[in-house]
Scaffold this motif. Structure first.
Motif, short mmCIF file in Angstrom:
data_model
loop_
_atom_site.label_atom_id
_atom_site.label_comp_id
_atom_site.label_asym_id
_atom_site.label_seq_id
_atom_site.Cartn_x
_atom_site.Cartn_y
_atom_site.Cartn_z
N GLY A 47 4.08 -5.15 -3.43
CA GLY A 47 2.74 -5.19 -2.86
C GLY A 47 2.77 -5.24 -1.34
O GLY A 47 1.91 -4.65 -0.67
N ILE A 48 3.74 -5.95 -0.76
CA ILE A 48 3.88 -5.99 0.70
C ILE A 48 4.09 -4.58 1.25
O ILE A 48 3.50 -4.18 2.26
CB ILE A 48 5.04 -6.92 1.11
N TRP A 49 4.97 -3.82 0.59
CA TRP A 49 5.17 -2.43 1.02
C TRP A 49 3.85 -1.66 0.99
O TRP A 49 3.50 -0.96 1.97
CB TRP A 49 6.20 -1.75 0.13
N ALA A 50 3.09 -1.78 -0.10
CA ALA A 50 1.83 -1.04 -0.21
C ALA A 50 0.85 -1.46 0.88
O ALA A 50 0.09 -0.63 1.40
CB ALA A 50 1.22 -1.26 -1.59
N ALA A 96 6.03 -14.85 2.98
CA ALA A 96 5.81 -16.27 2.65
C ALA A 96 4.85 -16.44 1.48
O ALA A 96 4.95 -17.42 0.74
CB ALA A 96 5.28 -17.01 3.87
N ALA A 97 3.94 -15.50 1.28
CA ALA A 97 2.99 -15.59 0.17
C ALA A 97 3.65 -15.29 -1.16
O ALA A 97 3.05 -15.54 -2.22
CB ALA A 97 1.82 -14.63 0.40
N CYS A 98 4.88 -14.76 -1.14
CA CYS A 98 5.57 -14.34 -2.36
C CYS A 98 6.57 -15.39 -2.87
O CYS A 98 7.48 -15.06 -3.63
CB CYS A 98 6.30 -13.03 -2.12
N ASP A 99 6.40 -16.64 -2.49
CA ASP A 99 7.34 -17.69 -2.91
C ASP A 99 7.05 -18.11 -4.34
O ASP A 99 6.47 -19.16 -4.61
CB ASP A 99 7.26 -18.88 -1.96
N THR A 100 7.47 -17.28 -5.27
CA THR A 100 7.25 -17.58 -6.69
C THR A 100 8.06 -18.79 -7.13
O THR A 100 7.69 -19.48 -8.08
CB THR A 100 7.64 -16.38 -7.56
N TYR A 101 9.17 -19.06 -6.46
CA TYR A 101 10.05 -20.15 -6.88
C TYR A 101 9.40 -21.52 -6.68
O TYR A 101 9.73 -22.47 -7.38
CB TYR A 101 11.37 -20.09 -6.13
N SER A 102 8.47 -21.61 -5.75
CA SER A 102 7.79 -22.88 -5.50
C SER A 102 6.42 -22.94 -6.17
O SER A 102 5.77 -24.00 -6.14
CB SER A 102 7.61 -23.10 -3.98
N ALA A 103 5.98 -21.83 -6.74
CA ALA A 103 4.63 -21.79 -7.33
C ALA A 103 4.53 -22.73 -8.53
O ALA A 103 5.38 -22.70 -9.42
CB ALA A 103 4.30 -20.36 -7.74
N GLN A 104 3.50 -23.54 -8.54
CA GLN A 104 3.27 -24.46 -9.65
C GLN A 104 2.64 -23.77 -10.84
O GLN A 104 2.82 -24.19 -11.98
CB GLN A 104 2.37 -25.62 -9.18
N ASP A 105 1.86 -22.71 -10.58
CA ASP A 105 1.16 -21.99 -11.63
C ASP A 105 1.33 -20.50 -11.39
O ASP A 105 0.67 -19.92 -10.52
CB ASP A 105 -0.32 -22.38 -11.62
N LEU A 106 2.21 -19.85 -12.15
CA LEU A 106 2.50 -18.44 -11.93
C LEU A 106 1.30 -17.55 -12.26
O LEU A 106 1.22 -16.42 -11.78
CB LEU A 106 3.71 -18.01 -12.76
N LYS A 107 0.38 -18.05 -13.06
CA LYS A 107 -0.81 -17.27 -13.40
C LYS A 107 -1.83 -17.26 -12.27
O LYS A 107 -2.74 -16.42 -12.26
CB LYS A 107 -1.47 -17.83 -14.67
N THR A 144 -0.92 -10.17 -4.71
CA THR A 144 -0.65 -11.16 -3.67
C THR A 144 0.03 -10.50 -2.48
O THR A 144 -0.36 -10.71 -1.32
CB THR A 144 0.24 -12.29 -4.22
N GLY A 145 1.06 -9.71 -2.74
CA GLY A 145 1.73 -9.00 -1.65
C GLY A 145 0.82 -7.98 -1.00
O GLY A 145 0.80 -7.85 0.24
N TYR A 146 0.04 -7.28 -1.81
CA TYR A 146 -0.82 -6.22 -1.29
C TYR A 146 -1.95 -6.77 -0.42
O TYR A 146 -2.35 -6.16 0.57
CB TYR A 146 -1.40 -5.40 -2.45
N LYS A 147 -2.48 -7.91 -0.79
CA LYS A 147 -3.60 -8.48 -0.03
C LYS A 147 -3.16 -9.22 1.23
O LYS A 147 -3.94 -9.38 2.17
CB LYS A 147 -4.42 -9.40 -0.93
#
Length: 301
Positions: free
Chosen positions: A207-210, A284-295, A276-279
Motif C-alpha cells: 500500500g505504501i508503494w501505491a 511506521a503505520a505498518c507495525d503489525t507486530y505491535s498491533a493489538q487488534d489485527l482487524k 493502511t499503507g495506501y492511506k
C-alpha cells in the motif's frame, strides 16, 4: 491503463530465463491439494531453509524481455507490467526507506520463470504462487499465476491487482532489509502469529508503494510511474488481497475456516492493512507486530 505510457523500462528491471527445472514439479494433488499448498506460500516467503540447502548457482539469464520498452508495453503485456512495477518499487523504496527508517535500500532481483525454478531456498514450481527467497534476495514470478488468481481465487484481473502482488513480494524484501522477516518462521501459524503479522505487513508495504507511485516523479522524468489511481484501481488491489485471505481459501478448499492454521491473515485483514499503507504512505503505520487488534489497524480507526 495504469502506467504513464512514456515511462522507459530498464533492461535490467527483471531477470528472465535462467536456471529452471524444465517442467512443473509434482507438488500437491488435484485442485483441493493445490489450494491447500498455496495456503502455505501464496504471496509469501519460500519456506526452504537456507541453512540446510545449498544455494543454486545462477545459470544463464536474460534481462527484461525485449518487447518491454515503455509504459505502454507495461499496460499491454503482463511480463512488462511486472518489470515496470519492479522498477517503480525500486525507485519509491530507494527514496522512502532511508527517509523513513534511516536504512539504505538495496535492490532485490526479480526473476520471471515458467513452470519451475531452482532457488537458494530450494526448488519451487508455479503451484506455490509468487514468493520471495530471503537467502538470495530474489522475488520469483511465473506470470501465468495472475490468470490463476482470477480463475481459481476469484480476484479482479485489473492491473493494480497484479501490481499489488509484485509490491507485496518486494514488501518481504523490505522486511529482510529491516531484519524482521525471521519473525514469520519463529511463530508460523495462527490468527495472531508472527507469520500472519509478517504477511499483513507486506500487504501494508504494498500500500505504501501505491500511495507514492502516482505522486512521486520517476527518476529522470517529470511525471510519476503511475497515472492517478482511481477508485476502481484500488478496488482491483483490494480484490486480490481479499481473494488470498486464509479464511476464503480454507472455505473453498475444505468448506470450513480454521484460524489456528492461518499463515497469511483473513481477507478483511489483508485489505485493511493494504489500505493502511495506501492511506498513510508511512512505514511506521505498518507495525503489525505491535498491533493489538489485527482487524482494526490503528491508522484506520
Amino acid at each position: 491503463m495504469t502506467f504513464n505510457e512514456g515511462m522507459q523500462i530498464d533492461q535490467d528491471a527483471v531477470r528472465s530465463g535462467g536456471p529452471g527445472l524444465g517442467g512443473k514439479l509434482a507438488i500437491g494433488g488435484g485442485a483441493g491439494g493445490l489450494i491447500l499448498l498455496v495456503i502455505g506460500l501464496l504471496f509469501g516467503i519460500n519456506p526452504g531453509s537456507p541453512s540446510q540447502q545449498a544455494a543454486v548457482p545462477a545459470g544463464p539469464a536474460a534481462g527484461t524481455p525485449a518487447h518491454c520498452k515503455t509504459g505502454a508495453d507495461a499496460n499491454k503485456y503482463v511480463d512488462c507490467r511486472v518489470a515496470l512495477t519492479a522498477q517503480s518499487l525500486n525507485a519509491i523504496w530507494a527514496s522512502e526507506l532511508p527517509k523513513q527508517t534511516n536504512k539504505k535500500y538495496a535492490k532485490p532481483t526479480v526473476q520471471l520463470f515458467s513452470g519451475a525454478t531452482n532457488t537458494a531456498c530450494g526448488q519451487a514450481s508455479s503451484a506455490v504462487g509468487p514468493f520471495y527467497c530471503p537467502a538470495d534476495r530474489v522475488a520469483y514470478f511465473d506470470t501465468s499465476f495472475f490468470q490463476e488468481l482470477v480463475d481459481r481465487f476469484g480476484s479482479s484481473g485489473g492491473p493494480l491487482a497484479q501490481e499489488y502482488v509484485v509490491a507485496h513480494e518486494i514488501g518481504h524484501h523490505i522486511q529482510n532489509l529491516l531484519g524482521d522477516i525471521g519473525k514469520a518462521q519463529r511463530d508460523p501459524r495462527g490468527p495472531e502469529s508472527g507469520a500472519v503479522r509478517t504477511e499483513l505487513q507486506a500487504d501494508c508495504y504494498a500500500g505504501i508503494w501505491a500511495y507514492h507511485a502516482d505522486k512521486q516523479p520517476a527518476p529522470g522524468a517529470n511525471q510519476p510511474f503511475l497515472k492517478p489511481l482511481s477508485d476502481k484501481d484500488v478496488r482491483d488491489a483490494l480484490s486480490a488481497a481479499s481473494a488470498v485471505g486464509d479464511d476464503r481459501i480454507q472455505k473453498a478448499a475444505t468448506g470450513r475456516v480454521n484460524p489456528e492454521a492461518w499463515t497469511h491473515g483473513s481477507s478483511e485483514e489483508r485489505q485493511k492493512w493494504f489500505l493502511t499503507g495506501y492511506k498513510t504512505g508511512k512505514v511506521a503505520a505498518c507495525d503489525t507486530y505491535s498491533a493489538q487488534d489485527l482487524k482494526n489497524p490503528p491508522a484506520l480507526r
